[in-house]
Write a protein that holds these residues in place. Structure first.
Motif, short mmCIF file in Angstrom:
data_model
loop_
_atom_site.label_atom_id
_atom_site.label_comp_id
_atom_site.label_asym_id
_atom_site.label_seq_id
_atom_site.Cartn_x
_atom_site.Cartn_y
_atom_site.Cartn_z
N THR A 47 4.33 -9.23 10.33
CA THR A 47 4.26 -9.35 8.87
C THR A 47 3.61 -8.12 8.26
O THR A 47 4.09 -7.58 7.25
N LEU A 48 2.52 -7.65 8.88
CA LEU A 48 1.86 -6.44 8.38
C LEU A 48 2.78 -5.23 8.46
O LEU A 48 2.81 -4.40 7.55
N THR A 50 6.05 -5.26 8.29
CA THR A 50 7.06 -5.32 7.22
C THR A 50 6.47 -4.90 5.88
O THR A 50 7.18 -4.34 5.04
N TYR A 51 5.20 -5.15 5.66
CA TYR A 51 4.57 -4.71 4.41
C TYR A 51 4.28 -3.21 4.42
O TYR A 51 4.18 -2.59 3.36
N SER A 56 11.56 -1.54 4.39
CA SER A 56 11.61 -3.00 4.34
C SER A 56 11.64 -3.47 2.88
O SER A 56 11.17 -2.80 1.98
N ASN A 58 9.93 -5.93 1.85
CA ASN A 58 8.58 -6.40 1.54
C ASN A 58 7.56 -5.27 1.48
O ASN A 58 6.36 -5.53 1.54
N PHE A 59 8.02 -4.03 1.39
CA PHE A 59 7.11 -2.89 1.40
C PHE A 59 6.10 -3.04 0.27
O PHE A 59 6.45 -3.34 -0.87
N ILE A 60 4.85 -2.83 0.58
CA ILE A 60 3.75 -3.09 -0.35
C ILE A 60 3.79 -2.17 -1.57
O ILE A 60 3.38 -2.55 -2.67
#
Length: 192
Positions: A47-48, A50-51, A56, A58-60
């Motif tokens: 999950t981290l 993907t952030y 991605s 879900n990129f932060i």
């Protein structure tokens, strides 16, 4: 005999319990198992990742990048979303209708405009070889035998037409560039 049977059952049950324990232990230690002991930590790292992965969904930093892309698009004068273009150029249907009305009025007032446009299109298409070569014909009166005769028929030169036109262009460019180079010293000199 029964004592031996009980002893045998106890030993077999104990061995099966030991094997079951080791099977469960191996299931918890097997990284490919669903019961792997570190599976929640691996899921957390995935999950981290993907952030933190810029490719991605879900990129932060994706909202910040999208905002900057929009801002740059607004500041780019060649973009359709240029801020001054949005602010000062009308985009309504009424504007398009008025523009078309103005074009129609212009073409009605200046009828020769379409003829000039067609002439330039013909001149443009001369070198492409797509148009038929011209033929010069003469119609004789019946007194001299009558009929239509071809004086000059350029269809004989259709295979060589592109080469002839390119040769003419080269000669014209040669004299144009030669004239430019002759006048270049006068143009660049600081004297009046």
């Amino acid at each position: 005999m029964e004592g031996l049977q009980v002893l045998k059952d106890a030993v077999v049950g104990g061995i099966s319990n030991i094997l079951s324990f080791f099977a469960t232990l191996l299931d918890y230690l097997n990284p490919y198992s669903n019961n792997f002991i570190l599976k929640p930590i691996i899921n957390l790292f995935n999950t981290l990742i993907t952030y933190l992965n810029p490719f991605s969904e879900n990129f932060i930093l994706k909202p910040i990048i999208e905002f900057l892309t929009t801002l740059i698009d607004w500041l780019n004068p060649f973009s359709d979303n240029f801020i001054l273009k949005i602010a000062f150029i009308p985009q309504s249907e009424e504007f398009e209708l008025k523009k078309q009305e103005l074009i129609d009025t212009f073409t009605q007032k200046f009828i020769f405009y379409d003829n000039i446009v067609d002439m330039f299109k013909q001149i443009k298409n001369l070198g492409s070889g797509s148009s038929a070569p011209p033929t010069f014909k003469i119609t004789l009166p019946s007194k001299y035998g009558g009929g239509t005769y071809s004086i000059i028929d350029f269809s004989y030169f259709t295979d060589y037409r592109i080469y002839i036109l390119n040769f003419q262009r080269c000669i014209m460019w040669f004299f144009f560039i030669k004239g430019i180079f002759r006048s270049l010293p006068k143009t660049t000199s600081l004297q009046g």
